[in-house]
Design a protein around this motif. Sequence first.
Motif, PDB file in Angstrom:
ATOM      1  N   LEU A  83     -29.586 -37.969 -41.325  1.00 20.55           N
ATOM      2  CA  LEU A  83     -30.763 -37.287 -41.837  1.00 20.55           C
ATOM      3  C   LEU A  83     -31.437 -36.475 -40.732  1.00 20.55           C
ATOM      4  N   LEU A  84     -31.582 -37.064 -39.558  1.00 24.51           N
ATOM      5  CA  LEU A  84     -32.183 -36.336 -38.439  1.00 24.51           C
ATOM      6  C   LEU A  84     -31.333 -35.133 -38.040  1.00 24.51           C
ATOM      7  N   ALA A  85     -30.020 -35.289 -38.045  1.00 25.75           N
ATOM      8  CA  ALA A  85     -29.130 -34.166 -37.718  1.00 25.75           C
ATOM      9  C   ALA A  85     -29.275 -33.051 -38.756  1.00 25.75           C
ATOM     10  N   ALA A  86     -29.420 -33.429 -40.031  1.00 25.00           N
ATOM     11  CA  ALA A  86     -29.615 -32.421 -41.074  1.00 25.00           C
ATOM     12  C   ALA A  86     -30.921 -31.674 -40.860  1.00 25.00           C
ATOM     13  N   TYR A  87     -31.991 -32.399 -40.525  1.00 24.08           N
ATOM     14  CA  TYR A  87     -33.273 -31.748 -40.236  1.00 24.08           C
ATOM     15  C   TYR A  87     -33.139 -30.785 -39.060  1.00 24.08           C
ATOM     16  N   GLU A  88     -32.437 -31.222 -38.022  1.00 24.43           N
ATOM     17  CA  GLU A  88     -32.263 -30.359 -36.848  1.00 24.43           C
ATOM     18  C   GLU A  88     -31.483 -29.106 -37.206  1.00 24.43           C
ATOM     19  N   SER A 131     -25.497 -47.827 -43.406  1.00 27.70           N
ATOM     20  CA  SER A 131     -26.693 -48.520 -42.911  1.00 27.70           C
ATOM     21  C   SER A 131     -27.764 -47.489 -42.575  1.00 27.70           C
ATOM     22  N   TRP A 132     -29.000 -47.957 -42.460  1.00 26.46           N
ATOM     23  CA  TRP A 132     -30.083 -47.041 -42.132  1.00 26.46           C
ATOM     24  C   TRP A 132     -29.844 -46.371 -40.783  1.00 26.46           C
ATOM     25  N   GLU A 133     -29.289 -47.093 -39.829  1.00 27.13           N
ATOM     26  CA  GLU A 133     -29.052 -46.509 -38.515  1.00 27.13           C
ATOM     27  C   GLU A 133     -28.125 -45.294 -38.625  1.00 27.13           C
ATOM     28  N   ILE A 134     -27.055 -45.431 -39.383  1.00 26.74           N
ATOM     29  CA  ILE A 134     -26.101 -44.332 -39.549  1.00 26.74           C
ATOM     30  C   ILE A 134     -26.712 -43.226 -40.400  1.00 26.74           C
ATOM     31  N   GLU A 135     -27.278 -43.597 -41.540  1.00 28.85           N
ATOM     32  CA  GLU A 135     -27.869 -42.603 -42.442  1.00 28.85           C
ATOM     33  C   GLU A 135     -29.070 -41.922 -41.786  1.00 28.85           C
ATOM     34  N   GLY A 136     -29.845 -42.660 -41.001  1.00 26.26           N
ATOM     35  CA  GLY A 136     -30.984 -42.070 -40.301  1.00 26.26           C
ATOM     36  C   GLY A 136     -30.539 -40.996 -39.324  1.00 26.26           C
TER      37      GLY A 136
END
Length: 180
Positions: free
Chosen positions: A159-164, A151-156
Amino acid sequence: MLRVTARLRERGLDVGLWLLGPFQDEEIERTARAFVEREGIAEHVRLFGYVDYDELFSSLAAADVGLLLVDEDRFLRNVPTKFFESLYCELPVLSTEVTSLEPYAADAYCVRVPEADLERAAEELAALLAEPETRVRMGEAGREAVVSEYSWEIEGDRLLAAYERLTGDRATRPTRSEHE
């Protein structure tokens, strides 16, 4: 998908095919319509064309299986959204063996077949249609995977963790002069 439908109709199975969404181009659409007429399956195939997103899920909910027999070359890198939409609607998926789907297409909710093996696709689809309990179990597993993993909540969050990680790594990474 049209060929598999024709094969199953030839075997006496009462199947139909709903194609949701537009064709890639007019030539493919003309070829598909000619095939449907030539094979005598016009009354068993519905070509919806464009479907509003709000209506998509009610159409999928009326189906028994999400059929995703696609061109392997076209889907080397991109994952068809229809895969996740089918899972969300608790449909087991019969899919072409596509590299891009490998991380997502678990046996619990997806049956994969080689692109060129129409006979196996027909057999696998017939088997799914003959086993309503299996379809329900697979559909529930697929829905759970979408909600808990894709879901977007999980994938989001991922994605944010990858950016961090990326920005954090750069900030703490020593410069070349610090190594000298």
